[in-house]
Design a protein around this motif. Structure first.
Motif, PDB file in Angstrom:
ATOM      1  N   CYS A   1      36.296  46.293  39.624  1.00 37.29           N
ATOM      2  CA  CYS A   1      36.384  44.978  38.983  1.00 37.29           C
ATOM      3  C   CYS A   1      36.995  43.936  39.920  1.00 37.29           C
ATOM      4  N   GLY A   2      37.804  44.388  40.869  1.00 36.89           N
ATOM      5  CA  GLY A   2      38.436  43.468  41.805  1.00 36.89           C
ATOM      6  C   GLY A   2      37.440  42.710  42.673  1.00 36.89           C
TER       7      GLY A   2
ATOM      8  N   LEU B   1      52.221  45.661  34.085  1.00 30.40           N
ATOM      9  CA  LEU B   1      50.875  46.076  34.466  1.00 30.40           C
ATOM     10  C   LEU B   1      49.810  45.298  33.702  1.00 30.40           C
ATOM     11  N   ALA B   2      48.778  44.908  34.397  1.00 27.41           N
ATOM     12  CA  ALA B   2      47.673  44.190  33.764  1.00 27.41           C
ATOM     13  C   ALA B   2      46.367  44.865  34.153  1.00 27.41           C
ATOM     14  N   LEU B   3      46.280  46.153  33.860  1.00 21.53           N
ATOM     15  CA  LEU B   3      45.058  46.895  34.178  1.00 21.53           C
ATOM     16  C   LEU B   3      44.147  46.913  32.960  1.00 21.53           C
ATOM     17  N   PHE B   4      42.907  47.375  33.168  1.00 18.58           N
ATOM     18  CA  PHE B   4      41.957  47.471  32.067  1.00 18.58           C
ATOM     19  C   PHE B   4      41.964  48.919  31.572  1.00 18.58           C
ATOM     20  N   GLY B   5      42.760  49.160  30.524  1.00 17.63           N
ATOM     21  CA  GLY B   5      43.036  50.523  30.067  1.00 17.63           C
ATOM     22  C   GLY B   5      41.808  51.330  29.703  1.00 17.63           C
ATOM     23  N   GLY B   6      40.739  50.659  29.312  1.00 16.24           N
ATOM     24  CA  GLY B   6      39.547  51.376  28.873  1.00 16.24           C
ATOM     25  C   GLY B   6      38.612  51.765  30.005  1.00 16.24           C
ATOM     26  N   LEU B   7      38.990  51.451  31.248  1.00 19.84           N
ATOM     27  CA  LEU B   7      38.123  51.769  32.384  1.00 19.84           C
ATOM     28  C   LEU B   7      38.785  52.826  33.264  1.00 19.84           C
TER      29      LEU B   7
ATOM     30  N   VAL C   1      34.527  41.554  41.414  1.00 23.00           N
ATOM     31  CA  VAL C   1      33.576  40.931  40.489  1.00 23.00           C
ATOM     32  C   VAL C   1      33.209  39.519  40.946  1.00 23.00           C
TER      33      VAL C   1
ATOM     34  N   ASN D   1      36.596  52.189  38.299  1.00 22.11           N
ATOM     35  CA  ASN D   1      36.004  50.975  37.736  1.00 22.11           C
ATOM     36  C   ASN D   1      37.000  49.824  37.688  1.00 22.11           C
TER      37      ASN D   1
ATOM     38  N   PHE E   1      50.530  42.001  38.808  1.00 23.72           N
ATOM     39  CA  PHE E   1      51.373  41.455  37.748  1.00 23.72           C
ATOM     40  C   PHE E   1      52.653  42.269  37.615  1.00 23.72           C
TER      41      PHE E   1
ATOM     42  N   ARG F   1      43.196  47.207  43.174  1.00 23.55           N
ATOM     43  CA  ARG F   1      42.276  46.225  42.596  1.00 23.55           C
ATOM     44  C   ARG F   1      42.412  44.872  43.290  1.00 23.55           C
TER      45      ARG F   1
END
Lengths: 300, 349
Positions: free
Chosen positions: A140-141, A126-132, A143, A136, A123, A203
């Motif tokens: 997730c890539g 950034l469109a990362l999952f900040g809590g991971l 999944v 991880n 993106f 990812r």
């Protein structure tokens, strides 16, 4: 790898096909080569148009991306580059036109099936999952390859465990490939911007996509980081055979990296060809620099 | 031979790690099953530990939904009520159903309810979703009061805890109810801990942190949200059973009102979102705060500090604390705890 060999096969077949087509007396040879590319196109956009509240963001855009190429889509701000990538990934739905991905044709690409179609993207913001953690986030890539249910995960049943192990191995490979080992266990939100961009690439790559969409992967980077990122993109294509579509605002970055470049301006495709052809195209120069010829002549 | 030598060399290191890893759970186990039943007074168990355990479990459940999956809910109390009344009815109407079966069926009833009231989450986000979960809150309270069947036609809608027993062993005493409660909470918390550290838990976090990116990489967003509602409601439902059967013993629908939902939400905000430990710290805080305030008030103001003033001061202190936490420490008591631990660690080394 597979993509690259397929691409090579297409080039070998090309004369044969063009001979056939020439024999049929329908098209000249250059057109035949284009058609043979079409047979091997991983992505074909035809007549794509979209408008937002009366503003035409894209009109009648055709684009054909061959297996194994790095294809840049450039253009000034507001030219419709991001709209184009959002249409390919199913986040926007085009008003007109069709999108063919790997032989399947859609008028609306289903975003939730995108990963299973073999398409991954990054993106612009950034469109990362900040809590991971970094690891991880990357895991997730993959999944879309998981089948085990939450009950199997809680109970630690064999299928869940073997999936976890397989994904951990792929994740480790990508972490090594993009030199992220030293930060792999940190929370992704704590990383500097350039590294976060690299995690997003990781990812996307870990999904082993056939088609990789990169939305301004080098935006906001320093010159060194840009060069590094360009190196990673090229290496991803060379090693994994992934086809890359690269949206870029900065024309300089993509010239050395791309096989072909398409140029958008005000929602229309104004040029499409090798970097050298595009650089020399008067329409492109006009789009980027304004109608400077009127004042200074041709010396731009 | 070389391999054996390597194994032998590695063995002591693994033992140290194993001991470190097991130290805290073992200590908890000893306290929960040894120290508390042997030494805790009836008052401590009845007035502090039982509400603490039930609220902790409810907070663990809500944290799964709100903290991990990012779906704000104000319906926790309704799911507790569904659990409590379902358990009452299963126990009443199904002959010979063991206690564990009753609790699981109650949890499943609450989960079903949670899925239905979670459906708006597919369309709504944040504040709007919270408002739609209010519907669950009002609907459940209304239905339980309106239809006498749920409370076996008790005129005021009150249900009383049945005789509690596991394998013929009566658990009606304070200690027995405590043991039932602590075992249930431990088992469910362990399962939740497994879940949040699994791929499913990471899907929850992915949906919370960036729903668009989650969808594009292939996280089944709709299914993940409904699963979060289902599991969360299952756990909150069982917390409702504990609340009704082990702590209060008699409850009415009005006991599961919006205040309770807010209380559980405050627990996870104060304790720390997306933290299992935070749910327990927050619950301990919420349970102990009024007791602490009343002692402090009595000490400072003597007879002036009556129950009305206590209630008022409790609300003021809680409100102020939530504002302070949201501004200064959004990660809650759990993060404070971590910081304290690090400071002690760095000083000793």
């Amino acid at each position: 790898m597979i993509g690259a060999s397929l691409g090579a096969a297409a080039y070998e077949r090309a004369p044969e096909i063009s001979a056939l087509l020439a024999g049929a007396g329908r098209v000249d040879e250059t057109r035949a080569v284009r058609l043979s590319a079409k047979a091997d196109a991983i992505l074909t956009l035809s007549g794509i148009g979209i408008s937002f509240g009366g503003v035409k963001a894209l009109s009648d855009v055709d684009l054909e991306v061959e297996v194994g190429e790095i294809r840049a889509v450039i253009g000034p701000n507001g030219a419709g580059k991001s709209s184009l990538i959002n249409i390919i990934s199913g986040l926007y739905h085009a008003d007109r036109g069709r999108i063919a991905i790997g032989g399947q044709s859609f008028s609306r690409v289903p975003a939730s099936r995108l990963a299973r179609l073999g398409v991954a993207r990054t993106f612009q913001n950034l469109a990362l999952f900040g809590g991971l953690s970094v690891r991880n986030n990357i895991a997730c890539g993959r999944v879309h390859t998981r089948r085990a249910s939450f009950v199997e995960h809680i109970a630690g049943l064999p299928r869940a465990r073997s999936e976890d192990a397989g994904i951990a191995e792929k994740t480790d490979q990508i972490v090594a490939f993009l030199h992220l080992e030293s930060v792999a266990d940190r929370l992704v939100a704590t990383l500097p911007y350039g590294l976060q961009k690299r995690v997003e690439l990781a990812r996307a790559l870990v999904a082993e996509p056939k088609l990789l969409l990169l939305d301004e992967p080098m935006a906001g980077m320093t010159a060194t980081e840009k060069a590094e990122m360009a190196g990673f993109v090229r290496a991803a294509r060379d090693r994994h055979g992934v086809t890359v579509i690269l949206i870029e605002h900065d024309i300089g970055v993509v010239m050395g990296l791309s096989d072909r470049v398409a140029v958008l301006d005000y929602g229309r495709k104004i040029a499409d060809g090798t970097p050298a052809e595009v650089r020399a195209d008067p329409a492109v120069i006009r789009a980027y620099l304004g109608t400077a010829e009127g004042e200074n002549g041709e010396d731009i | 031979m070389a391999v054996q030598a390597l194994d032998a060399a590695r063995l002591p290191v693994d033992w140290v790690k194993l001991v470190q890893k097991l130290a805290l759970p073992t200590a908890l186990f000893v306290v929960a099953y040894g120290v508390v039943p042997a030494y805790a007074s009836g008052y401590l168990v009845e007035a502090i530990l039982l509400p603490f355990l039930a609220l902790s479990l409810a907070a663990v459940g809500l944290n799964l939904l709100t903290g991990y999956c990012g779906q704000l809910s104000l319906g926790s109390s309704a799911f507790m009520a569904v659990g409590a009344f379902a358990a009452y009815n299963f126990n009443l109407r199904v002959e010979g159903l063991p206690l564990a079966g009753t609790m699981i069926l109650a949890g499943i009833s609450a989960a079903g309810f949670g899925v239905v009231f979670g459906l708006p989450s597919l369309r709504l986000r944040g504040f709007y979703l919270a408002v739609s979960t209010l519907a669950a809150q009002f609907f459940v309270q209304w239905a339980l009061t309106k239809f006498g069947w749920f409370s076996n036609d008790n005129p005021s809608g009150v249900i009383s805890a049945p005789h509690l027993a596991v394998a013929g062993l009566s658990l009606d005493s304070a200690t027995g109810r405590y043991l039932l409660s602590v075992t249930t909470v431990m088992v469910l918390t362990a399962l939740v801990w497994r879940l949040v550290n699994s791929a499913t838990g990471r899907n929850f976090i992915a949906v919370r942190d960036n729903e668009t990116a989650a969808r594009v990489i292939g996280v089944p967003v709709l299914r993940t949200k409904l699963l979060a509602f289902a599991i969360s409601s299952f756990i909150i439902g069982i917390a409702g059973v504990l609340w009704a059967f082990t702590y209060l013993r008699t409850v009415e629908p009005a006991g599961f009102n919006l205040d309770r939902s807010f209380q559980i939400l405050f627990i996870i905000i104060i304790g720390g979102l997306a933290s299992i430990r935070g749910a327990f710290l927050g619950a301990a805080f919420i349970v102990v705060l009024p007791l602490f305030l009343s002692r402090l008030g009595a000490f400072l103001f003597g007879g002036l500090f009556d129950s009305g003033v206590l209630d008022m001061s409790q609300r003021i202190v809680l409100g102020a604390l939530i504002i302070i936490f949201l501004i200064a420490e959004p990660s809650g008591l759990s993060a404070l705890f971590d910081r304290l631990k690090r400071r002690i660690g760095s000083r000793s080394s």
